[in-house]
Design a protein around this motif. Structure first.
Motif, PDB file in Angstrom:
ATOM      1  N   LEU A   4     -70.205  38.801   9.491  1.00  0.00           N
ATOM      2  CA  LEU A   4     -69.432  37.557   9.446  1.00  0.00           C
ATOM      3  C   LEU A   4     -68.338  37.647   8.392  1.00  0.00           C
ATOM      4  O   LEU A   4     -67.196  37.258   8.636  1.00  0.00           O
ATOM      5  N   ALA A   5     -68.651  38.214   7.229  1.00  0.00           N
ATOM      6  CA  ALA A   5     -67.663  38.337   6.157  1.00  0.00           C
ATOM      7  C   ALA A   5     -66.501  39.220   6.588  1.00  0.00           C
ATOM      8  O   ALA A   5     -65.345  38.902   6.331  1.00  0.00           O
ATOM      9  N   SER A   6     -66.780  40.321   7.250  1.00  0.00           N
ATOM     10  CA  SER A   6     -65.688  41.202   7.671  1.00  0.00           C
ATOM     11  C   SER A   6     -64.898  40.569   8.818  1.00  0.00           C
ATOM     12  O   SER A   6     -63.688  40.771   8.909  1.00  0.00           O
ATOM     13  N   GLU A   7     -65.547  39.829   9.693  1.00  0.00           N
ATOM     14  CA  GLU A   7     -64.822  39.123  10.753  1.00  0.00           C
ATOM     15  C   GLU A   7     -63.857  38.109  10.145  1.00  0.00           C
ATOM     16  O   GLU A   7     -62.730  37.961  10.601  1.00  0.00           O
ATOM     17  N   ILE A   8     -64.300  37.414   9.114  1.00  0.00           N
ATOM     18  CA  ILE A   8     -63.440  36.435   8.445  1.00  0.00           C
ATOM     19  C   ILE A   8     -62.254  37.129   7.804  1.00  0.00           C
ATOM     20  O   ILE A   8     -61.121  36.656   7.891  1.00  0.00           O
ATOM     21  N   GLU A   9     -62.487  38.273   7.169  1.00  0.00           N
ATOM     22  CA  GLU A   9     -61.394  39.031   6.548  1.00  0.00           C
ATOM     23  C   GLU A   9     -60.375  39.492   7.594  1.00  0.00           C
ATOM     24  O   GLU A   9     -59.167  39.428   7.364  1.00  0.00           O
ATOM     25  N   VAL A  10     -60.850  39.944   8.737  1.00  0.00           N
ATOM     26  CA  VAL A  10     -59.954  40.378   9.806  1.00  0.00           C
ATOM     27  C   VAL A  10     -59.102  39.201  10.287  1.00  0.00           C
ATOM     28  O   VAL A  10     -57.888  39.324  10.464  1.00  0.00           O
ATOM     29  N   LEU A  11     -59.725  38.063  10.481  1.00  0.00           N
ATOM     30  CA  LEU A  11     -58.972  36.881  10.912  1.00  0.00           C
ATOM     31  C   LEU A  11     -57.976  36.437   9.847  1.00  0.00           C
ATOM     32  O   LEU A  11     -56.857  36.020  10.163  1.00  0.00           O
ATOM     33  N   ALA A  12     -58.363  36.528   8.588  1.00  0.00           N
ATOM     34  CA  ALA A  12     -57.458  36.155   7.497  1.00  0.00           C
ATOM     35  C   ALA A  12     -56.243  37.079   7.467  1.00  0.00           C
ATOM     36  O   ALA A  12     -55.113  36.623   7.260  1.00  0.00           O
ATOM     37  N   ARG A  13     -56.452  38.388   7.686  1.00  0.00           N
ATOM     38  CA  ARG A  13     -55.322  39.326   7.733  1.00  0.00           C
ATOM     39  C   ARG A  13     -54.397  38.989   8.890  1.00  0.00           C
ATOM     40  O   ARG A  13     -53.182  39.023   8.757  1.00  0.00           O
ATOM     41  N   PHE A  14     -54.969  38.654  10.029  1.00  0.00           N
ATOM     42  CA  PHE A  14     -54.165  38.277  11.194  1.00  0.00           C
ATOM     43  C   PHE A  14     -53.366  37.019  10.875  1.00  0.00           C
ATOM     44  O   PHE A  14     -52.182  36.924  11.208  1.00  0.00           O
ATOM     45  N   GLY A  15     -53.997  36.068  10.211  1.00  0.00           N
ATOM     46  CA  GLY A  15     -53.307  34.836   9.821  1.00  0.00           C
ATOM     47  C   GLY A  15     -52.161  35.101   8.856  1.00  0.00           C
ATOM     48  O   GLY A  15     -51.084  34.516   8.985  1.00  0.00           O
ATOM     49  N   ARG A  16     -52.379  35.986   7.880  1.00  0.00           N
ATOM     50  CA  ARG A  16     -51.302  36.332   6.941  1.00  0.00           C
ATOM     51  C   ARG A  16     -50.136  36.971   7.679  1.00  0.00           C
ATOM     52  O   ARG A  16     -48.977  36.711   7.384  1.00  0.00           O
ATOM     53  N   ALA A  17     -50.446  37.817   8.642  1.00  0.00           N
ATOM     54  CA  ALA A  17     -49.381  38.466   9.415  1.00  0.00           C
ATOM     55  C   ALA A  17     -48.573  37.431  10.189  1.00  0.00           C
ATOM     56  O   ALA A  17     -47.347  37.518  10.264  1.00  0.00           O
ATOM     57  N   LEU A  18     -49.240  36.439  10.741  1.00  0.00           N
ATOM     58  CA  LEU A  18     -48.568  35.418  11.541  1.00  0.00           C
ATOM     59  C   LEU A  18     -47.898  34.335  10.697  1.00  0.00           C
ATOM     60  O   LEU A  18     -47.162  33.513  11.225  1.00  0.00           O
ATOM     61  N   ALA A  19     -48.132  34.353   9.394  1.00  0.00           N
ATOM     62  CA  ALA A  19     -47.599  33.308   8.520  1.00  0.00           C
ATOM     63  C   ALA A  19     -46.089  33.409   8.331  1.00  0.00           C
ATOM     64  O   ALA A  19     -45.475  32.463   7.842  1.00  0.00           O
ATOM     65  N   ASP A  20     -45.482  34.506   8.716  1.00  0.00           N
ATOM     66  CA  ASP A  20     -44.046  34.684   8.545  1.00  0.00           C
ATOM     67  C   ASP A  20     -43.372  34.747   9.913  1.00  0.00           C
ATOM     68  O   ASP A  20     -43.789  35.531  10.774  1.00  0.00           O
ATOM     69  N   PRO A  21     -42.325  33.954  10.134  1.00  0.00           N
ATOM     70  CA  PRO A  21     -41.654  33.941  11.440  1.00  0.00           C
ATOM     71  C   PRO A  21     -41.098  35.302  11.861  1.00  0.00           C
ATOM     72  O   PRO A  21     -41.128  35.640  13.050  1.00  0.00           O
ATOM     73  N   ILE A  22     -40.613  36.093  10.925  1.00  0.00           N
ATOM     74  CA  ILE A  22     -40.083  37.405  11.296  1.00  0.00           C
ATOM     75  C   ILE A  22     -41.207  38.308  11.796  1.00  0.00           C
ATOM     76  O   ILE A  22     -41.060  39.017  12.795  1.00  0.00           O
ATOM     77  N   ARG A  23     -42.357  38.262  11.129  1.00  0.00           N
ATOM     78  CA  ARG A  23     -43.485  39.072  11.598  1.00  0.00           C
ATOM     79  C   ARG A  23     -43.971  38.598  12.957  1.00  0.00           C
ATOM     80  O   ARG A  23     -44.345  39.416  13.806  1.00  0.00           O
TER      81      ARG A  23
END
Length: 111
Positions: A4-23
């Motif tokens: 569960l902890a690693s799944e959350i980290e993966v989702l958080a990384r995906f969220g950080r990537a999507l946080a910028d319009p250029i990305r």
């Protein structure tokens, strides 16, 4: 198997990537087809230096990979399923946007 902890980290990384319009634009462009940095910079209307920074972020997040092609490097999504995930996410977000039920959204800035 992911915990569960690693799944959350993966989702958080995906969220950080999507946080910028250029990305986001980069991911959507690469969803269409792999591309070279110069072509991506031209298509997005940004400098190659700025593009390079965003590609590095997406590589660090594990979402894109650099593929050597002769003397050049081509970028593509790290896994074809990411393209499907982006499509599903866009569809869901558009559906939610069209059906806002929070009456105070603009006042609270929450939705």
């Amino acid at each position: 198997m992911l915990t569960l902890a690693s799944e959350i980290e993966v989702l958080a990384r995906f969220g950080r990537a999507l946080a910028d319009p250029i990305r986001c634009r980069l991911l959507l462009a690469l969803r269409e087809a792999p591309a070279h940095p110069s072509d991506l910079a031209d298509a997005l209307g940004i400098s190659r230096t700025r593009l390079s920074n965003h590609l590095a972020c997406l590589r660090d997040c594990g979402l894109v990979v650099a593929v050597p092609v002769g003397r050049r490097t081509r970028y593509e999504l790290a896994d074809p399923r990411l393209g499907h995930a982006l499509d599903d996410l866009r569809t869901a977000v558009v559906a939610v946007e069209a059906d806002r039920t929070c009456a105070d959204a603009e006042e609270k800035g929450c939705c």
